[in-house]
Design a protein around this motif. Structure first.
Motif, short mmCIF file in Angstrom:
data_model
loop_
_atom_site.label_atom_id
_atom_site.label_comp_id
_atom_site.label_asym_id
_atom_site.label_seq_id
_atom_site.Cartn_x
_atom_site.Cartn_y
_atom_site.Cartn_z
N UNK A 240 0.83 -1.21 0.00
CA UNK A 240 0.00 0.00 0.00
C UNK A 240 0.86 1.26 0.00
N UNK A 241 2.17 1.09 -0.04
CA UNK A 241 3.07 2.24 -0.09
C UNK A 241 3.53 2.47 -1.52
N UNK A 242 3.94 3.69 -1.79
CA UNK A 242 4.38 4.03 -3.13
C UNK A 242 4.12 5.48 -3.43
N UNK A 243 4.20 5.87 -4.69
CA UNK A 243 4.09 7.28 -5.05
C UNK A 243 2.67 7.83 -5.02
N UNK A 244 1.67 6.97 -4.89
CA UNK A 244 0.28 7.42 -4.90
C UNK A 244 -0.22 7.67 -3.48
N UNK A 245 -0.97 8.70 -3.31
CA UNK A 245 -1.50 9.07 -1.99
C UNK A 245 -2.86 8.39 -1.79
#
Length: 349
Positions: free
Chosen positions: A206-211
């Protein structure tokens, strides 16, 4: 098996978002008599023609009675797919076509799978309607010794609907969206190609560049019959890439979904590539699915349904969601175990 011509059956599309409008337009192009029942009442009298689709509008007063003896397309938010499908079945719909995923989790679909008319439910699976996929299915069926496959769908979520903030879409909601639900098509068609899966490993992030709180990426590994299958699904890749590579003692098969091509490399190294240009037109693909949903029944044998580009039946749609559930659970349990080990390093010393 009896079949109906498209014009002999009425269609009601429940939900008037982008996918609902496309269903309405495509079924009309196939000659069906289509009504559109929005979730949010537009305040227009029943029978008003919708400007975007040409379908007649229904409202909450006229909608329930219109469901009888129809094909009902459920194109509402994922959280209400099951309840809308149940309403249609109980109202006497002939068949129901539910958009993917059929439910947020397999457990959420229980009321539908337990319904006495569960056999009359389709689940949208338009990749099955690609001509290239059906050609690939025939080629995979000729492989005698199994092999391995890499399935992927990688794209950039903000590009999906450029006119809307992706953080406000259902894709961003942890209980309805995320790559495992949004890209369940890949799991579905891989099951058609290789057989029922047994999950071996999964990592869901659920982590990454998208909020967003929903899962942004997932990697899965499973066995299916004589095949080992690895899948990568994510919202965080540009440019879009989507396809499958099948490797075996008989050679290599490659489906590039974005380019609509099948590349076949024989064991001797001979290469042929075939293009399926019609697959690049989404309305043509969905028209193939629509015709099959009108003319066949979900309980038809797979050898009848698959060559026609028909949707998944309910059991198949739920099975794909169940593998997603297992992947999330496995990923969470391994993450918890890793966190516990790091909190108590003395256990590993």
């Amino acid at each position: 098996m009896p079949s109906l011509s498209p014009s002999s059956l009425r269609v009601v599309v429940r939900g008037s978002g982008s996918i609902g409008q496309r269903h309405a337009r495509v079924f009309r192009q196939e000659g069906a008599d289509v009504s559109l029942w929005p979730v949010r009442d537009r305040g227009l009298p029943p029978g008003t023609v919708d400007d975007a689709t040409g379908a007649r509008l229904l409202d909450d007063a006229s909608g329930p009675a219109a469901l009888r003896d129809t094909l009902v397309v459920v194109a509402t938010d994922t959280a209400r797919h099951v309840s809308d499908a149940l309403q249609a079945l109980d109202a006497g719909a002939r068949t129901v076509l539910v958009e993917k995923p059929v439910a947020p989790t397999a457990a959420d679909a229980a009321a539908l799978t337990d319904h006495p008319r569960s056999g009359d439910v389709w689940v949208a699976a338009p990749l099955r309607a690609h001509e290239a996929f059906r050609h690939l299915h025939r080629l995979v069926g000729r492989l005698d010794d199994g092999g391995s496959a890499h399935v992927w769908s990688q794209s950039w979520l903000p590009d999906w609907r450029p006119d809307r903030d992706y953080r406000e879409s259902y894709s961003a909601r942890p209980g309805e969206g995320g790559v495992l639900r949004d890209l369940v098509h890949e799991i579905d068609y891989a099951t058609v190609l290789f057989g029922p899966p047994t999950l071996l490993g999964a990592g869901v992030s659920t982590t990454g560049p998208l909020d967003i709180e929903a899962d942004q990426a997932a990697s899965l590994l499973w066995t299916a019959g004589s095949f080992d299958v690895a899948a990568r699904l994510d919202y965080v890749t540009r440019p879009t890439t989507r396809g499958v590579v099948v490797r075996s003692p008989d050679g290599v098969l490659e489906w590039d979904v974005v380019r609509a091509t099948i590349r076949h490399t024989t064991a001797d190294g001979d290469v042929t590539e075939q293009a399926f240009d019609h697959d690049l037109d989404r309305d043509i693909v969905m028209g193939t699915q629509a015709r099959a949903a009108l003319e066949l029944r979900p309980w038809a044998p797979a050898p009848v349904r698959i060559p026609r580009g028909a949707p998944a039946n309910l059991a198949e749609g739920v099975a794909a969601v169940r593998l997603c559930d297992e992947a999330r659970a496995l990923s969470t349990s391994r993450a918890d175990a890793a966190a516990s080990a790091s909190d108590h390093p003395e256990k590993n010393s």
